[in-house]
Design a protein around this motif. Structure first.
Motif, mmCIF file in Angstrom:
data_model
loop_
_atom_site.group_PDB
_atom_site.id
_atom_site.type_symbol
_atom_site.label_atom_id
_atom_site.label_comp_id
_atom_site.label_asym_id
_atom_site.label_seq_id
_atom_site.Cartn_x
_atom_site.Cartn_y
_atom_site.Cartn_z
ATOM 1 N N ILE A 1 -8.375 11.771 0.921
ATOM 2 C CA ILE A 1 -7.209 12.146 1.099
ATOM 3 C C ILE A 1 -6.279 10.778 0.998
ATOM 4 N N TYR A 2 -6.700 9.672 1.487
ATOM 5 C CA TYR A 2 -5.920 8.611 1.504
ATOM 6 C C TYR A 2 -6.347 7.517 0.773
ATOM 7 N N VAL A 3 -5.701 6.964 -0.264
ATOM 8 C CA VAL A 3 -6.158 5.795 -1.042
ATOM 9 C C VAL A 3 -4.972 4.768 -1.178
ATOM 10 N N ILE A 4 -5.274 3.399 -0.658
ATOM 11 C CA ILE A 4 -4.288 2.424 -0.853
ATOM 12 C C ILE A 4 -4.659 1.668 -1.912
ATOM 13 N N ASN A 5 -3.550 1.122 -2.560
ATOM 14 C CA ASN A 5 -3.915 0.267 -3.811
ATOM 15 C C ASN A 5 -2.628 -0.741 -3.911
ATOM 16 N N ARG A 6 -2.901 -1.799 -4.893
ATOM 17 C CA ARG A 6 -1.632 -2.521 -4.878
ATOM 18 C C ARG A 6 -0.187 -1.749 -5.315
ATOM 19 N N GLY B 1 5.359 -4.589 -1.674
ATOM 20 C CA GLY B 1 6.798 -4.321 -1.763
ATOM 21 C C GLY B 1 7.073 -2.976 -1.023
ATOM 22 N N LYS B 2 6.235 -2.361 -0.583
ATOM 23 C CA LYS B 2 6.867 -1.303 0.507
ATOM 24 C C LYS B 2 6.325 -1.562 1.792
ATOM 25 N N CYS B 3 5.568 -2.715 2.019
ATOM 26 C CA CYS B 3 5.476 -2.874 3.666
ATOM 27 C C CYS B 3 5.862 -4.204 3.940
ATOM 28 N N LYS B 4 5.955 -4.477 5.295
ATOM 29 C CA LYS B 4 6.227 -6.063 5.721
ATOM 30 C C LYS B 4 5.706 -6.875 4.845
ATOM 31 N N ILE C 1 -9.779 1.956 0.160
ATOM 32 C CA ILE C 1 -9.041 0.724 -0.514
ATOM 33 C C ILE C 1 -9.523 0.611 -1.865
ATOM 34 N N ASP C 2 -8.496 0.504 -2.720
ATOM 35 C CA ASP C 2 -8.893 -0.005 -4.219
ATOM 36 C C ASP C 2 -9.123 -1.305 -4.053
ATOM 37 N N THR C 3 -10.017 -1.591 -5.019
ATOM 38 C CA THR C 3 -10.653 -3.176 -5.006
ATOM 39 C C THR C 3 -9.311 -3.974 -5.637
ATOM 40 N N ASN C 4 -8.317 -3.447 -6.182
ATOM 41 C CA ASN C 4 -7.231 -4.282 -6.472
ATOM 42 C C ASN C 4 -6.534 -4.975 -5.465
ATOM 43 N N LEU C 5 -6.634 -4.384 -4.340
ATOM 44 C CA LEU C 5 -5.931 -5.070 -3.031
ATOM 45 C C LEU C 5 -6.952 -6.353 -2.410
ATOM 46 N N ASP C 6 -8.132 -6.351 -3.146
ATOM 47 C CA ASP C 6 -8.868 -7.571 -2.365
ATOM 48 C C ASP C 6 -8.320 -8.939 -2.392
ATOM 49 N N ASN C 7 -7.773 -9.268 -3.579
ATOM 50 C CA ASN C 7 -7.285 -10.550 -3.593
ATOM 51 C C ASN C 7 -5.641 -10.742 -3.179
ATOM 52 N N THR C 8 -5.209 -9.785 -2.548
ATOM 53 C CA THR C 8 -3.803 -10.044 -1.978
ATOM 54 C C THR C 8 -3.936 -10.421 -0.746
ATOM 55 N N LYS C 9 -2.620 -10.858 -0.270
ATOM 56 C CA LYS C 9 -2.447 -11.524 1.138
ATOM 57 C C LYS C 9 -2.614 -10.566 2.216
ATOM 58 N N TYR C 10 -2.581 -9.137 1.703
ATOM 59 C CA TYR C 10 -2.515 -8.150 2.953
ATOM 60 C C TYR C 10 -4.225 -7.905 3.208
ATOM 61 N N ALA C 11 -5.085 -8.287 2.388
ATOM 62 C CA ALA C 11 -6.393 -7.778 2.831
ATOM 63 C C ALA C 11 -7.241 -8.613 3.725
#
Ligand code: NCD
Length: 312
Positions: A245-250, A255-258, A273-283
């Motif tokens: 039901i919930y999936v987050i990704n880049r 650009g939509k969060c702080k 959590i999509d693996t495309n977020l893994d290398n972002t500063k949020y992860a």
């Protein structure tokens, strides 16, 4: 921390005790060698009646880093549990083989029962849908490390809030730190248990119930994602209605969060959590898992009263 003997429920700890544990963990990170023999000759028993990767292995790695030894209950199907031995009989045996017991069990209240049965200290490594205090301490440690404070935060808990023991423990712990608001984001069938919401109300904590994380995404400091816990649904059809039901990704985060929002997850993740977020500063979820080591070292030292030799 004179009175800490067991760690069963996060509410067993005062705010000062939580802060002291964090202080010990911090010093362990800075000076690991100082502690390498602090629990020499002690034996940690890990009794996991449910699957685990991180919690079990990080308890074991933490014990090794303190010079302690480890003994583990074999997988349930290979132990005497399979022959019908009761939980309390198992605890009575293990108590005489070890100095400290970390226990995980599918039933709420099992860790408390273990602590009432055992003369040796017990740490709850997760009991059913109830509590997971060691996870909460490492979550707090991670938030503090990243945000510089635990006070006045806006945090969203997303996913399986009904069965998620990590959520139950962390929401309770945060009541010590004056959160600005907690957002509980879940389908109605997986919302926070009423008794926990009542408790927050009693403590004057502001919270909002949501079904869509996009309704709070631009406001929050911490996004605490969780797995929908398939194994806890009495009816698999109910799980099918909410799976994925919930999936987050880049695409739906960037650009939509702080800019300094952090994403935490107790792990394991499935697809939320999509693996495309893994290398972002949020992860922050892998760092969070890594923080389990010093935090669990601090817990073990504290229940074994070894912290006294280093901290007055
Ligand atoms: C969690 C648990 O077991 O409660 N995992 C963990 O300990 N890190 C969350 C989960 O299983 O989804």
């Amino acid at each position: 921390m004179e009175n800490i003997r067991n760690l069963i429920n996060i509410t067993d700890l005062t705010v000062d005790e939580i802060n002291d544990l964090i202080k010990v963990a911090d010093d362990i990170v800075d000076n690991p060698v100082k502690y390498q023999d602090s629990c020499a000759h002690k034996k940690l028993a890990t009794l996991f009646f449910e699957p685990s990767t991180r919690t079990k292995m990080s308890f074991e790695s933490a014990a090794m880093r303190l010079g302690a030894n480890i003994l583990s209950l074999p997988p349930v199907e290979q132990s005497s549990v399979q022959k019908g031995e009761s939980f309390t009989d198992t605890i009575k045996m293990v108590e005489s083989y070890s100095d400290l017991i970390a226990v995980r069990h599918p039933l709420d209240g099992a860790a408390k029962l273990a602590s009432e049965t055992s003369k040796k200290p017990v740490i709850n490594a997760g009991d059913g849908s109830n509590q997971h205090p060691s996870q909460t301490l490492l979550d707090l440690y991670t938030i503090l490390d990243e945000k510089g404070t635990l006070e006045n935060l806006k945090i969203a808990f997303v996913g399986d809030l009904k069965y998620g023991r990590t959520v139950h423990s962390l929401a309770k712990a945060l009541t010590h730190f004056n959160p600005s608001v907690m957002y509980f984001v879940a389908p109605q069938s997986l919302q926070m248990p009423e008794y926990l919401l009542e408790d927050l109300k009693k403590n004057g904590i502001k919270y909002e119930i949501l079904e869509d994380f996009r309704d709070c995404l631009d406001k929050i400091d911490v996004f605490y994602m969780t797995r929908i816990q398939k194994e806890r649904f009495p009816d698999i059809e109910d799980y099918e209605k909410v799976r994925g039901i919930y999936v987050i990704n880049r695409e739906n985060i960037e650009g939509k969060c702080k800019d300094d929002m952090i994403i935490l997850h107790p792990l394991p993740r499935v697809d939320e959590i999509d693996t495309n977020l893994d290398n972002t500063k949020y992860a922050l979820y892998f760092k969070q898992a890594k923080n389990g080591i010093p935090m669990r070292q601090a817990m073990m030292m504290t229940v074994l009263k070894k912290d006294k030799e280093f901290f007055l």
